[in-house]
Motif scaffolding. Structure first.
Motif, PDB file in Angstrom:
ATOM      1  N   ALA A   1      -1.211  79.856 -49.716  1.00  0.00           N
ATOM      2  CA  ALA A   1      -2.284  80.126 -50.673  1.00  0.00           C
ATOM      3  C   ALA A   1      -3.553  80.576 -49.957  1.00  0.00           C
ATOM      4  N   ILE A   2      -3.842  79.947 -48.809  1.00  0.00           N
ATOM      5  CA  ILE A   2      -5.024  80.320 -48.032  1.00  0.00           C
ATOM      6  C   ILE A   2      -4.868  81.744 -47.510  1.00  0.00           C
ATOM      7  N   ASP A   3      -3.708  82.036 -46.932  1.00  0.00           N
ATOM      8  CA  ASP A   3      -3.461  83.372 -46.394  1.00  0.00           C
ATOM      9  C   ASP A   3      -3.538  84.425 -47.486  1.00  0.00           C
ATOM     10  N   GLN A   4      -3.005  84.103 -48.633  1.00  0.00           N
ATOM     11  CA  GLN A   4      -3.003  85.057 -49.730  1.00  0.00           C
ATOM     12  C   GLN A   4      -4.426  85.394 -50.174  1.00  0.00           C
ATOM     13  N   LEU A   5      -5.275  84.364 -50.280  1.00  0.00           N
ATOM     14  CA  LEU A   5      -6.655  84.599 -50.696  1.00  0.00           C
ATOM     15  C   LEU A   5      -7.411  85.399 -49.633  1.00  0.00           C
ATOM     16  N   VAL A   6      -7.111  85.150 -48.363  1.00  0.00           N
ATOM     17  CA  VAL A   6      -7.752  85.897 -47.287  1.00  0.00           C
ATOM     18  C   VAL A   6      -7.399  87.382 -47.391  1.00  0.00           C
ATOM     19  N   VAL A   7      -6.138  87.675 -47.660  1.00  0.00           N
ATOM     20  CA  VAL A   7      -5.715  89.067 -47.812  1.00  0.00           C
ATOM     21  C   VAL A   7      -6.432  89.719 -48.991  1.00  0.00           C
ATOM     22  N   TRP A   8      -6.541  88.990 -50.102  1.00  0.00           N
ATOM     23  CA  TRP A   8      -7.248  89.541 -51.264  1.00  0.00           C
ATOM     24  C   TRP A   8      -8.735  89.710 -50.977  1.00  0.00           C
ATOM     25  N   GLY A   9      -9.288  88.818 -50.173  1.00  0.00           N
ATOM     26  CA  GLY A   9     -10.682  88.971 -49.773  1.00  0.00           C
ATOM     27  C   GLY A   9     -10.884  90.257 -48.984  1.00  0.00           C
ATOM     28  N   GLU A  10      -9.939  90.552 -48.089  1.00  0.00           N
ATOM     29  CA  GLU A  10     -10.012  91.789 -47.315  1.00  0.00           C
ATOM     30  C   GLU A  10      -9.877  92.999 -48.226  1.00  0.00           C
ATOM     31  N   ARG A  11      -8.998  92.922 -49.180  1.00  0.00           N
ATOM     32  CA  ARG A  11      -8.799  94.030 -50.113  1.00  0.00           C
ATOM     33  C   ARG A  11     -10.051  94.286 -50.949  1.00  0.00           C
ATOM     34  N   ALA A  12     -10.663  93.220 -51.410  1.00  0.00           N
ATOM     35  CA  ALA A  12     -11.849  93.350 -52.259  1.00  0.00           C
ATOM     36  C   ALA A  12     -13.116  93.584 -51.450  1.00  0.00           C
ATOM     37  N   GLY A  13     -13.032  93.384 -50.133  1.00  0.00           N
ATOM     38  CA  GLY A  13     -14.209  93.565 -49.292  1.00  0.00           C
ATOM     39  C   GLY A  13     -15.198  92.422 -49.398  1.00  0.00           C
ATOM     40  N   VAL A  14     -14.693  91.187 -49.618  1.00  0.00           N
ATOM     41  CA  VAL A  14     -15.571  90.022 -49.712  1.00  0.00           C
ATOM     42  C   VAL A  14     -15.087  88.959 -48.725  1.00  0.00           C
ATOM     43  N   GLU A  15     -15.993  88.044 -48.382  1.00  0.00           N
ATOM     44  CA  GLU A  15     -15.672  87.020 -47.394  1.00  0.00           C
ATOM     45  C   GLU A  15     -15.058  85.793 -48.055  1.00  0.00           C
TER      46      GLU A  15
END
Length: 414
Positions: free
Chosen positions: A251-265
């Motif tokens: 779940a943590i890794d998934q949110l990190v990937v989505w953060g990168e996609r959206a351009g947010v930290e």
């Protein structure tokens, strides 16, 4: 004009809001915009095409097709002898054209996203009227079964069938088309009544808005957070994500990937760590950096209901300690494809935490769009966001009117 009358006008194409937009009128004193003059295309989206890890729904990013916006052409000076009229037609500006395109895009998304539900409901109606030539008690019982099968809910089906009995008798309705229209009318009326005083918009704050996401694993919770973060970022807001689902490393890794996609930290901790500690760090950072929005992901499945309730309450206490007005939204994410199972999840989460609204995902992939009516009628919980596609831009604010038109478009008989 009642709610159904307004919707019916839209369904049969008589509403001014859904009329086809005519070509802009160009006066004699102006030249039409050149088809070769267009605004610069939007830069490529930073979103990659790689799959997101985790056990939630797979996402295929689809870039929206951005229509070229015409620029205003140079005005032609009128001849000296020609009188200048006081009333001149105005060439639409790129801003007004953009608004029209955006509105049409939303309508199109609802129409396409609800096509499976609309088709299935239409098929059920056709089968119903093919089996019955007379409107008798057996017919009304079959109507109840048809509506329950469409996931509008047991209570709603009973109410509609009872109202149909009275209306058919009162109007002396006999024709199949008239009966079908009455059924849809009662569905729309009940839908409108259940949504009275309902607030479908997010409770956005002038400074920091904290939104807490809850829901079981696999419903599209983390994906919805990533899509919403992308939208807020596109609006120019500073967004932070908090990976408070520490019970599952994926779940943590998934949110990190989505953060990168959206351009947010993303503010994260270690797998197995204290979720409340992650939330506290995220709140402190959001305050220090003057963030506009903080989106908090939470665990989707704990050992039992008591643990779930305790964990969510602890997270909310931490948020409240930093900002007494937060969280401003507690959004429950539900998978529309699960139908009545989504209803049961909503009931359970409503018992354990103060849910302020719902995010209904995967509406485009199900024939069970009627679940929105069941949720409205039985739980009185507003739907705030809906997933109408797999692209990063396909999470839309819930629009009740657009939803009803998308659900019943083409089913009203003349």
């Amino acid at each position: 004009m009642g709610f159904f009358d307004k919707i019916k006008k839209a369904l049969v194409g008589e509403s001014k809001d859904t009329e086809e937009i005519a070509e802009p009128v160009v006066s004699d004193n102006e030249t039409a915009p050149s088809s070769h003059e267009a605004s610069e295309p939007a830069p490529d989206s930073p979103v990659s095409d790689e799959e997101v890890p985790g056990d939630e729904e797979d996402q295929t990013d689809q870039a929206d097709a951005h229509a070229d916006l015409p620029e205003e052409g140079p005005a032609v000076q009128p001849p000296a002898e020609a009188p200048i009229t006081t009333q001149q037609s105005v060439t639409p500006t790129p801003e007004t054209i953009s608004e029209t395109i955006e509105k049409e895009t939303v309508q199109d998304k609802y129409t396409k996203g609800l096509s499976k539900s609309r088709k299935t409901f239409g098929q059920r109606m056709n089968e119903l009227f093919a089996n019955f030539r007379t409107v008798d008690e057996d017919f009304f019982e079959e109507v109840e079964e048809t509506l329950i099968g469409a996931d509008v809910g047991f209570d709603a089906a009973m109410k509609i069938a009872d109202a149909l009995r009275q209306e058919v008798k009162l109007r002396n309705v006999k024709k199949t088309a008239e009966v079908q229209n009455v059924i849809i009318e009662k569905l729309v009326d009940l839908y409108g009544e259940a949504g009275v005083d309902e607030v479908n918009t997010l409770n956005m704050q002038p400074d920091l808005t904290v939104i807490l996401f809850v829901g079981v694993n696999g419903v599209g919770k983390t994906t919805s957070i990533g899509k919403l973060a992308h939208q807020f970022k596109a609006e120019g807001k500073k967004v932070l994500l908090a990976a408070a689902d520490t019970f599952r490393a994926g779940a943590i890794d998934q949110l990190v990937v989505w953060g990168e996609r959206a351009g947010v930290e993303v503010v994260r901790g270690n797998a197995g760590g204290d979720p409340a500690a992650v939330v506290y760090d995220a709140m402190a950072r959001a305050k220090a950096e003057n963030a506009d929005v903080l989106l908090v992901d939470t665990a989707g499945r704990l050992q039992n209901k008591v643990n779930l309730m305790n964990e969510l309450e602890k997270i909310k206490r931490i948020i409240h300690r930093v900002d007494p007005s937060a969280p401003h939204e507690v959004l429950l994410v539900l998978d529309a494809t699960t139908g009545q199972n989504a209803m049961n999840q909503a009931k359970q989460f409503k018992e354990t935490t103060d849910v302020s609204g719902l995010v209904l995902t995967k509406l485009d992939g199900t024939a069970k769009g009627g679940i929105v009516l069941a949720i409205r009628n039985e739980l009185r919980l507003p739907v705030k966001l809906v997933g109408l596609g797999e692209g990063i831009d396909d999470l839309e604010p819930f629009d009740p009117n657009e939803f009803v038109v998308g659900l019943f478009k083409g089913l009203i008989k003349d």
